[in-house]
Design an enzyme around this catalytic site. Sequence first.
Site, PDB file in Angstrom:
ATOM      1  N   LYS A   9       0.819  -1.215   0.000  1.00 29.07           N
ATOM      2  CA  LYS A   9       0.000   0.000   0.000  1.00 29.07           C
ATOM      3  C   LYS A   9       0.858   1.274   0.000  1.00 29.07           C
ATOM      4  CE  LYS A   9      -4.024  -2.135   2.217  1.00 29.07           C
ATOM      5  NZ  LYS A   9      -5.090  -1.913   3.223  1.00 29.07           N
ATOM      6  N   TYR A  49     -12.406  -2.364  -3.981  1.00 32.50           N
ATOM      7  CA  TYR A  49     -12.917  -2.547  -2.616  1.00 32.50           C
ATOM      8  C   TYR A  49     -14.442  -2.461  -2.561  1.00 32.50           C
ATOM      9  CZ  TYR A  49      -8.302  -2.423  -0.330  1.00 32.50           C
ATOM     10  OH  TYR A  49      -7.046  -2.717   0.113  1.00 32.50           O
ATOM     11  N   PHE A  57     -15.754   2.921   6.923  1.00 31.10           N
ATOM     12  CA  PHE A  57     -14.370   3.300   6.603  1.00 31.10           C
ATOM     13  C   PHE A  57     -14.105   3.377   5.099  1.00 31.10           C
ATOM     14  CE2 PHE A  57     -14.406  -1.319   7.466  1.00 31.10           C
ATOM     15  CZ  PHE A  57     -13.882  -1.818   6.268  1.00 31.10           C
ATOM     16  N   ARG A  85      -1.500 -14.416   4.344  1.00 25.26           N
ATOM     17  CA  ARG A  85      -2.222 -13.779   5.455  1.00 25.26           C
ATOM     18  C   ARG A  85      -1.461 -13.943   6.768  1.00 25.26           C
ATOM     19  NH1 ARG A  85      -6.797 -11.426   4.165  1.00 25.26           N
ATOM     20  NH2 ARG A  85      -7.710 -11.481   6.237  1.00 25.26           N
ATOM     21  N   ASN A 112      -2.025   0.267   6.619  1.00 22.03           N
ATOM     22  CA  ASN A 112      -1.582  -1.008   7.202  1.00 22.03           C
ATOM     23  C   ASN A 112      -0.670  -1.821   6.274  1.00 22.03           C
ATOM     24  OD1 ASN A 112      -3.559  -1.869   5.463  1.00 22.03           O
ATOM     25  ND2 ASN A 112      -4.590  -3.211   6.921  1.00 22.03           N
ATOM     26  N   HIS A 115      -2.204  -5.370   1.544  1.00 24.74           N
ATOM     27  CA  HIS A 115      -3.496  -6.065   1.402  1.00 24.74           C
ATOM     28  C   HIS A 115      -3.190  -7.464   0.891  1.00 24.74           C
ATOM     29  CE1 HIS A 115      -7.510  -7.168   0.030  1.00 24.74           C
ATOM     30  NE2 HIS A 115      -6.921  -7.615  -1.056  1.00 24.74           N
ATOM     31  N   GLU A 126      -9.392 -10.965  -7.654  1.00 29.83           N
ATOM     32  CA  GLU A 126      -8.485  -9.824  -7.459  1.00 29.83           C
ATOM     33  C   GLU A 126      -7.314  -9.883  -8.438  1.00 29.83           C
ATOM     34  OE1 GLU A 126      -7.473  -9.659  -3.288  1.00 29.83           O
ATOM     35  OE2 GLU A 126      -9.502  -9.048  -2.733  1.00 29.83           O
TER      36      GLU A 126
HETATM   37  P1  CMP Z   1      -7.396  -4.584   3.547  1.00 27.51           P
HETATM   38  O1  CMP Z   1      -6.919  -5.958   3.811  1.00 27.51           O
HETATM   39  O2  CMP Z   1      -6.782  -3.838   2.412  1.00 27.51           O
HETATM   40  O3  CMP Z   1      -8.993  -4.614   3.325  1.00 27.51           O
HETATM   41  C1  CMP Z   1      -9.812  -3.502   3.582  1.00 27.51           C
HETATM   42  C2  CMP Z   1      -9.104  -2.420   4.342  1.00 27.51           C
HETATM   43  O4  CMP Z   1      -9.940  -1.498   5.006  1.00 27.51           O
HETATM   44  C3  CMP Z   1      -8.264  -3.039   5.427  1.00 27.51           C
HETATM   45  O5  CMP Z   1      -7.168  -3.714   4.868  1.00 27.51           O
HETATM   46  C4  CMP Z   1      -7.942  -1.809   6.276  1.00 27.51           C
HETATM   47  O6  CMP Z   1      -6.792  -1.121   5.807  1.00 27.51           O
HETATM   48  C5  CMP Z   1      -9.145  -0.898   6.040  1.00 27.51           C
HETATM   49  N1  CMP Z   1      -9.961  -0.741   7.253  1.00 27.51           N
HETATM   50  C6  CMP Z   1     -10.151   0.414   7.912  1.00 27.51           C
HETATM   51  N2  CMP Z   1     -10.957   0.220   8.981  1.00 27.51           N
HETATM   52  C7  CMP Z   1     -11.271  -1.096   9.005  1.00 27.51           C
HETATM   53  C8  CMP Z   1     -12.061  -1.927   9.865  1.00 27.51           C
HETATM   54  N3  CMP Z   1     -12.697  -1.428  10.930  1.00 27.51           N
HETATM   55  N4  CMP Z   1     -12.154  -3.255   9.580  1.00 27.51           N
HETATM   56  C9  CMP Z   1     -11.537  -3.778   8.499  1.00 27.51           C
HETATM   57  N5  CMP Z   1     -10.771  -3.033   7.646  1.00 27.51           N
HETATM   58  C10 CMP Z   1     -10.636  -1.719   7.890  1.00 27.51           C
END
Ligand code: CMP
Length: 137
Positions: A9, A49, A57, A85, A112, A115, A126
Amino acid sequence: MEQTLSIIKPDAVAKGVIGKILDRFESNGLKIAAMKKVQLSRQDAEAFYAVHAARPFFNDLVDFMVSGPVVVTVLEGENAVLKNRDLMGATNPKEAAPGTIRADFAENIDANAVHGSDSLENARNEIAFFFSGREIS
Ligand code: CMP
């Protein structure tokens, strides 16, 4: 053999840890079957997404994912979906186990670092979102 999709990311790309994250994959038996650096458009991020469109969010997630380039890879190996994962750690870096990518490189739940596809079926979708067959080897 499985394939899964990984996205490094914008936070991790900006920090200059692309190589360190790719090393986690390669050192743990995941081969890089395809890779590209991409600046996502808003439309790209919203479509990718879409499953989260109703979540509170969603807008912050899209804003973040278009804030800078990302590196998208197809990872291949035995149990690639689960293995990736495990290497990533929990979505919220505060809950991620020590030694995982998110524990080591992520800032918070939005920024974070990575992904990863959460199932084989999502991995197929994906991967097809980002790559044509001839780009994967
Ligand atoms: P990702 O695995 O990219 O999938 C969706 C993303 O939404 C997740 O990582 C987080 O970066 C973001 N996100 C923000 N808030 C939340 C939440 N409460 N629960 C899950 N994903 C979240």
